[in-house]
Design a protein around this motif. Structure first.
Motif, PDB file in Angstrom:
ATOM      1  N   TRP A  95       0.880  -1.169   0.000  1.00 27.30           N
ATOM      2  CA  TRP A  95       0.000   0.000   0.000  1.00 27.30           C
ATOM      3  C   TRP A  95       0.919   1.221   0.000  1.00 27.30           C
ATOM      4  O   TRP A  95       1.853   1.293   0.821  1.00 27.30           O
ATOM      5  CB  TRP A  95      -0.857   0.071   1.266  1.00 27.30           C
ATOM      6  N   ARG A 141       1.428   5.071   0.940  1.00 30.88           N
ATOM      7  CA  ARG A 141       0.805   6.015   1.887  1.00 30.88           C
ATOM      8  C   ARG A 141       1.408   7.394   1.663  1.00 30.88           C
ATOM      9  O   ARG A 141       2.634   7.560   1.646  1.00 30.88           O
ATOM     10  CB  ARG A 141       1.041   5.560   3.316  1.00 30.88           C
ATOM     11  N   ARG A 172      -3.367  -0.584  -3.034  1.00 29.99           N
ATOM     12  CA  ARG A 172      -4.104   0.543  -2.452  1.00 29.99           C
ATOM     13  C   ARG A 172      -3.173   1.757  -2.353  1.00 29.99           C
ATOM     14  O   ARG A 172      -1.979   1.600  -2.088  1.00 29.99           O
ATOM     15  CB  ARG A 172      -4.572   0.139  -1.041  1.00 29.99           C
ATOM     16  N   GLU A 196      -3.187   5.176  -0.153  1.00 27.49           N
ATOM     17  CA  GLU A 196      -3.886   5.896   0.917  1.00 27.49           C
ATOM     18  C   GLU A 196      -3.396   7.333   0.987  1.00 27.49           C
ATOM     19  O   GLU A 196      -2.186   7.585   1.035  1.00 27.49           O
ATOM     20  CB  GLU A 196      -3.582   5.241   2.274  1.00 27.49           C
ATOM     21  N   LEU A 199      -3.306  10.409   3.405  1.00 30.19           N
ATOM     22  CA  LEU A 199      -3.505  10.732   4.817  1.00 30.19           C
ATOM     23  C   LEU A 199      -3.480  12.252   4.969  1.00 30.19           C
ATOM     24  O   LEU A 199      -2.466  12.881   4.671  1.00 30.19           O
ATOM     25  CB  LEU A 199      -2.385  10.107   5.671  1.00 30.19           C
ATOM     26  N   ARG A 208     -11.876  12.982  -3.124  1.00 34.01           N
ATOM     27  CA  ARG A 208     -12.470  11.641  -3.248  1.00 34.01           C
ATOM     28  C   ARG A 208     -13.177  11.506  -4.585  1.00 34.01           C
ATOM     29  O   ARG A 208     -13.119  10.470  -5.230  1.00 34.01           O
ATOM     30  CB  ARG A 208     -13.477  11.392  -2.113  1.00 34.01           C
ATOM     31  N   LEU A 268      -7.835   6.751  -5.071  1.00 34.68           N
ATOM     32  CA  LEU A 268      -7.186   6.990  -3.789  1.00 34.68           C
ATOM     33  C   LEU A 268      -8.125   6.642  -2.638  1.00 34.68           C
ATOM     34  O   LEU A 268      -9.323   6.901  -2.708  1.00 34.68           O
ATOM     35  CB  LEU A 268      -6.782   8.474  -3.667  1.00 34.68           C
ATOM     36  N   THR A 269      -7.585   6.056  -1.596  1.00 35.25           N
ATOM     37  CA  THR A 269      -8.352   5.820  -0.370  1.00 35.25           C
ATOM     38  C   THR A 269      -8.071   6.995   0.551  1.00 35.25           C
ATOM     39  O   THR A 269      -6.928   7.222   0.944  1.00 35.25           O
ATOM     40  CB  THR A 269      -7.914   4.499   0.288  1.00 35.25           C
ATOM     41  N   ILE A 270      -9.139   7.756   0.870  1.00 36.88           N
ATOM     42  CA  ILE A 270      -8.934   8.968   1.672  1.00 36.88           C
ATOM     43  C   ILE A 270      -9.749   8.879   2.951  1.00 36.88           C
ATOM     44  O   ILE A 270     -10.927   8.548   2.908  1.00 36.88           O
ATOM     45  CB  ILE A 270      -9.355  10.231   0.882  1.00 36.88           C
TER      46      ILE A 270
END
Ligand code: SF4
Length: 242
Positions: free
Chosen positions: A165, A167, A196, A198, A200, A234, A240-242
Motif C-alpha cells: 500500500w 501512503r 491501495r 492511501e 492521509l 475523493r 485513492l483511499t482517503i
C-alpha cells in the motif's frame, strides 16, 4: 538463541490498531529513525537510544493476548520510527508470526535495502510504503533522502510480488497539486504489487509534542486540509483511499 535474548527497541505497543493495515491489528512502534521528515508526527521515536528493550517472548505474549480481536483480516504491523533500522532483530519475530499464521505488515519509508531488509521482506505479507512526494527535490528537502531510494524499494517489492500500500500525507501547499496527485496515481498503476494508495490528511496534532521536546515543527504554519477539500479529492481521484 532463546526468545528472551532477542530484543527490539520498542517505542510503544498498540493493541487494537485500525489504521495501519487491514483489520484490527497489534501495532508495534519501534524506536529510532535516521530521517527527519518535515511532517513527522513522532519526533519522540527518532532517538535510537530511547524506547525500551523488549524481548521476543514478551512481544509474542502481548500479541497472543490481542489475537482474538484480529479476525480474518487483522494481524501485526511494525511501524516506527523506522523499523528497517532493526531489520535483523525483527526477523525472528516475523518468522514466529508467520509460523503461527499471523499476518505481518511493515510500515516503512523504504530508506534502506540491504541483505537484512531483503530477508525480512521475505517474511512480510504487506508493506505500507510511505511515498511522501513525487519529485526528488521535495524528497531531499522534506524527507532527507533521494527519491531514488524509495523507487528502488518499490521496484524490489514489485520484483518479489510483495503486496504494497502506498501512503501519502496530503499537505496543503507542499504536495496538494493535481500534477503531484496524478503522478502518485500513475506510480501506483505502474506497479501491480500496489493494491491501495492511501491519502492521509496532514494534521497538526503533533505541535504539542514538538513544543515539549523544545524543537520547532517545520510545518507549524501549514493548515490542515478541510473536509470539503477531501470530499472533492475523493470525487476527483476515486483510486485513492482517503
Ligand atoms: S520516516 Fe517516519 S518516523 Fe522517520 S522522520 Fe519520517 S515520518 Fe518520522
Amino acid at each position: 538463541m532463546s526468545g528472551a535474548e532477542l530484543t527490539l527497541r520498542v517505542h510503544a505497543f498498540q493493541s487494537m490498531g485500525t489504521v495501519d493495515g487491514p483489520g484490527v491489528r497489534a501495532v508495534i512502534f519501534l524506536q529510532g529513525c535516521p530521517l527527519r521528515c518535515a511532517c513527522c508526527h513522532n519526533p519522540d521515536t527518532w532517538d535510537p537510544a530511547g524506547g525500551i528493550n523488549t524481548d521476543l517472548d514478551t512481544l509474542l505474549h502481548r500479541i497472543e493476548r490481542c489475537r482474538p480481536y484480529f479476525g480474518p483480516a487483522g494481524g501485526v504491523t511494525v511501524s516506527g520510527g523506522e523499523p528497517l533500522m532493526q531489520a535483523k532483530a525483527l526477523l525472528p519475530l516475523f518468522r514466529r508470526l508467520r509460523e503461527k499464521g499471523i499476518h505481518t505488515a511493515l510500515d516503512t519509508s523504504g530508506c534502506r535495502l540491504d541483505d537484512a531488509v531483503r530477508t525480512l521482506l521475505a517474511e512480510t505479507n504487506l508493506v505500507l510504503l510511505d511515498y511522501k512526494y513525487t519529485n526528488d527535490t521535495d524528497y531531499r528537502r522534506y524527507v532527507g533522502m533521494p527519491m531514488d531510494d524509495v523507487d528502488h524499494f518499490l521496484a524490489y517489492l514489485q520484483e518479489k510480488g510483495i503486496e504494497t500500500w502506498l501512503r501519502h500525507v496530503y499537505i496543503p501547499t507542499l504536495n496538494d497539486n493535481d500534477a503531484s496527485l496524478s503522478r502518485l496515481c500513475k506510480i501506483g498503476e505502474a506497479h501491480s504489487c500496489v493494491t491501495r494508495i492511501e491519502l492521509l490528511p496532514f494534521r497538526r496534532l503533533c505541535l504539542e509534542k514538538y513544543r515539549e521536546m523544545g524543537i520547532p515543527f517545520p510545518l507549524a504554519d501549514i493548515r490542515e486540509p478541510t473536509a470539503a477539500e477531501l470530499d472533492a479529492l475523493r470525487e476527483r481521484y476515486p483510486k485513492l483511499t482517503i
